[in-house]
Enzyme design. Structure first.
Site, short mmCIF file in Angstrom:
data_model
loop_
_atom_site.label_atom_id
_atom_site.label_comp_id
_atom_site.label_asym_id
_atom_site.label_seq_id
_atom_site.Cartn_x
_atom_site.Cartn_y
_atom_site.Cartn_z
N THR A 134 0.83 -1.22 0.00
CA THR A 134 0.00 0.00 0.00
C THR A 134 0.86 1.26 0.00
OG1 THR A 134 -1.48 1.28 1.41
CG2 THR A 134 -0.14 -0.34 2.53
N ASP A 135 0.31 2.33 -0.53
CA ASP A 135 1.01 3.63 -0.49
C ASP A 135 1.15 4.13 0.95
OD1 ASP A 135 -1.66 4.33 -0.01
OD2 ASP A 135 -1.75 5.87 -1.56
N GLU A 136 0.33 3.56 1.86
CA GLU A 136 0.36 4.07 3.24
C GLU A 136 1.69 3.81 3.93
OE1 GLU A 136 -3.16 3.55 5.58
OE2 GLU A 136 -4.42 3.35 3.81
N TYR A 158 -1.63 -0.32 11.12
CA TYR A 158 -1.85 -1.03 9.85
C TYR A 158 -0.65 -0.80 8.91
CZ TYR A 158 -3.36 -1.52 4.98
OH TYR A 158 -3.41 -1.83 3.64
N LYS A 162 2.22 -3.35 7.38
CA LYS A 162 2.44 -3.57 5.95
C LYS A 162 3.89 -3.23 5.58
CE LYS A 162 -0.18 -4.58 3.12
NZ LYS A 162 -0.64 -5.89 2.60
N1 LIG Z 1 -8.39 -1.66 -0.27
C1 LIG Z 1 -7.45 -0.77 -0.52
O1 LIG Z 1 -7.76 0.38 -0.85
C2 LIG Z 1 -6.02 -1.16 -0.46
C3 LIG Z 1 -5.09 -0.18 -0.77
C4 LIG Z 1 -3.76 -0.53 -0.76
C5 LIG Z 1 -3.36 -1.81 -0.46
N2 LIG Z 1 -4.28 -2.74 -0.13
C6 LIG Z 1 -3.78 -4.09 0.20
O2 LIG Z 1 -4.38 -5.00 -0.70
C7 LIG Z 1 -4.61 -6.26 -0.06
C8 LIG Z 1 -6.05 -6.66 -0.21
O3 LIG Z 1 -6.87 -5.62 0.32
P1 LIG Z 1 -8.46 -5.75 0.35
O4 LIG Z 1 -9.00 -4.36 0.39
O5 LIG Z 1 -8.91 -6.68 -0.71
O6 LIG Z 1 -8.64 -6.44 1.79
P2 LIG Z 1 -9.91 -7.18 2.39
O7 LIG Z 1 -9.89 -6.85 3.83
O8 LIG Z 1 -11.14 -6.92 1.58
O9 LIG Z 1 -9.56 -8.74 2.20
C9 LIG Z 1 -8.57 -9.39 2.94
C10 LIG Z 1 -8.76 -10.88 2.76
O10 LIG Z 1 -7.73 -11.56 3.46
C11 LIG Z 1 -8.30 -12.64 4.21
N3 LIG Z 1 -7.47 -12.90 5.38
C12 LIG Z 1 -7.27 -12.10 6.46
N4 LIG Z 1 -6.44 -12.67 7.34
C13 LIG Z 1 -6.08 -13.88 6.81
C14 LIG Z 1 -5.23 -14.92 7.23
N5 LIG Z 1 -4.57 -14.87 8.40
N6 LIG Z 1 -5.08 -16.00 6.43
C15 LIG Z 1 -5.74 -16.08 5.25
N7 LIG Z 1 -6.56 -15.13 4.80
C16 LIG Z 1 -6.74 -14.03 5.57
C17 LIG Z 1 -9.70 -12.16 4.58
O11 LIG Z 1 -10.57 -13.23 4.89
C18 LIG Z 1 -10.10 -11.41 3.31
O12 LIG Z 1 -10.70 -12.28 2.37
C19 LIG Z 1 -4.18 -6.09 1.40
O13 LIG Z 1 -2.90 -6.63 1.55
C20 LIG Z 1 -4.16 -4.58 1.60
O14 LIG Z 1 -3.19 -4.22 2.55
C21 LIG Z 1 -5.60 -2.45 -0.12
#
Ligand SMILES: NC(=O)c1ccc[n+]([C@@H]2O[C@H](COP(=O)([O-])OP(=O)(O)OC[C@H]3O[C@@H](n4cnc5c(N)ncnc54)[C@H](O)[C@@H]3O)[C@@H](O)[C@H]2O)c1
Length: 336
Positions: A134-136, A158, A162
């Site tokens: 993430t950009d964060e 968070y 990351k």
């Molecule tokens: N949503 C955003 O805007 C955003 C931005 C930047 C980066 N990200 C990164 O992208 C990735 C996906 O984000 P998202 O928004 O789809 O997240 P999300 O919270 O919608 O999904 C996370 C998934 O991971 C699964 N999970 C959690 N803990 C687990 C574990 N211990 N073992 C197996 N599965 C597990 C959950 O059940 C869920 O299906 C993350 O790594 C997040 O940090 C997201």
């Protein structure tokens, strides 16, 4: 600019593939126009954020399988790695507000879970490991944009978790030569996003005739990236990126939260009286902005979704898919 070659056939392990971005990636890989010769196994613990229904469109497709399990489970992860060529790692605790309330699960999943995956990937000769970050991790930037060379200055539990996992992933490349590629994207929006996140939270509140809680003065700035464009970027990195490299993925639409709220009010036919200013999030980063010229110049990435269209489509999806989000909101409100 060198464009990626067609990717070789691959058995891909997608962690967190029942979540928002992971499920979109899986539906893209196995949908019409997806790469040839690819099989996908989703490993997902199905936390509150994982929704098996997100994978319904690909359930039953040849080449798809689902394993319910934890990325911290070394034995399970070992078994799965032995049967795969590539990993795309999405699984994480992903909501900043939750990490402020309690960070233990963030360290467990985001740091220890990533380490478990990386070590198993080494043991089993995984060809490519895409670590979705993430950009964060760069922290707040008042002006300009962070490049991939910028220091990591995360502020929330968070983003600190990351950043730790990014460093572990890159260390596995530098120390062991594992082909790790890290992506750092800006704020995603689109359909199937859990209603705890700001766009679906506000859209669903407004569709229900409720007020929306806007943090602080509403002046925090985020860059918005449509889910299709994020998945496009991840696929470019998976198929054409360089080992050990970091790629920022931006959306090209910078908005204050106040402006985003106004656009959502318009899209839902609501007026400014539906905004309630609430106490700011602790340690709220003022502005995120990534320079994504590297992925553009090396891999030909360009965000394709115009923000107005993407937001209108997203709101329409939430309007038409109440059975998907109403139970999630009920759980959020009864068991926050
Ligand atoms: N949503 C955003 O805007 C955003 C931005 C930047 C980066 N990200 C990164 O992208 C990735 C996906 O984000 P998202 O928004 O789809 O997240 P999300 O919270 O919608 O999904 C996370 C998934 O991971 C699964 N999970 C959690 N803990 C687990 C574990 N211990 N073992 C197996 N599965 C597990 C959950 O059940 C869920 O299906 C993350 O790594 C997040 O940090 C997201």
């Amino acid at each position: 600019m060198s464009r990626p070659h067609p990717a070789p056939a691959a058995r891909i392990l997608v962690t967190g593939g029942a979540g928002f971005i992971g499920s979109h990636h899986v539906r893209t890989l196995l949908g019409p126009g997806g790469p040839a010769g690819v099989t996908v196994t989703v490993l997902d613990k199905l936390t509150y954020a994982g929704n098996p229904g997100n994978l319904d469109p690909v359930r039953g497709r040849p080449g798809f399988s689902f394993v319910k399990g934890d990325i911290c489970d070394r034995e399970l992860v070992d078994d799965l790695m032995a049967a795969h060529d590539e990993v795309v790692h999405f699984a994480a605790e992903s909501h900043v507000d939750r990490s402020i309330l309690s960070s233990a699960e963030f360290v467990r999943t985001n740091v220890l879970g990533t380490q478990t995956l990386l070590d198993a990937a080494l043991r089993h000769g995984i060809r490519t490991f895409v670590h979705v970050s993430t950009d964060e991790v760069y922290g707040s930037v008042d002006t300009g944009a962070w490049t991939e060379e910028s220091p990591l200055l995360p502020n929330s539990p968070y983003s600190a978790s990351k950043a730790s996992s990014d460093l572990l992933a890159l260390a596995h490349h530098r120390t062991h030569g594992l082909d790790v590629r890290v992506t750092r994207c800006s704020n995603n929006y689109g359909h199937h996003q859990h209603p705890e996140k700001v766009v679906p939270l506000f859209a669903t509140h407004l569709l229900d005739g409720r007020k929306v809680p806007l943090y602080g003065d509403g002046g925090n700035v985020r860059d918005w990236l449509h889910i299709d464009d994020h998945v496009q970027g991840i696929e470019l990195v998976r198929t054409g990126g360089r080992p050990g490299e970091v790629y920022n993925i931006g959306g090209g639409t910078e908005l204050t939260n106040r402006r985003l709220t106004d656009l959502l009010l318009d899209a839902c036919g609501a007026g400014p009286d539906r905004v309630e200013y609430v106490t700011d999030r602790k340690g709220h980063d003022r502005r995120y902005c990534v320079d994504w010229s590297k992925i553009r110049d090396e891999l030909g990435y360009r965000p394709r979704k115009d923000f107005a269209t993407g937001l209108a489509e997203t709101v329409a999806w939430y309007r038409e898919n109440r059975p998907w989000w109403e139970p999630l909101k009920k759980t959020m409100e009864t068991n926050p």
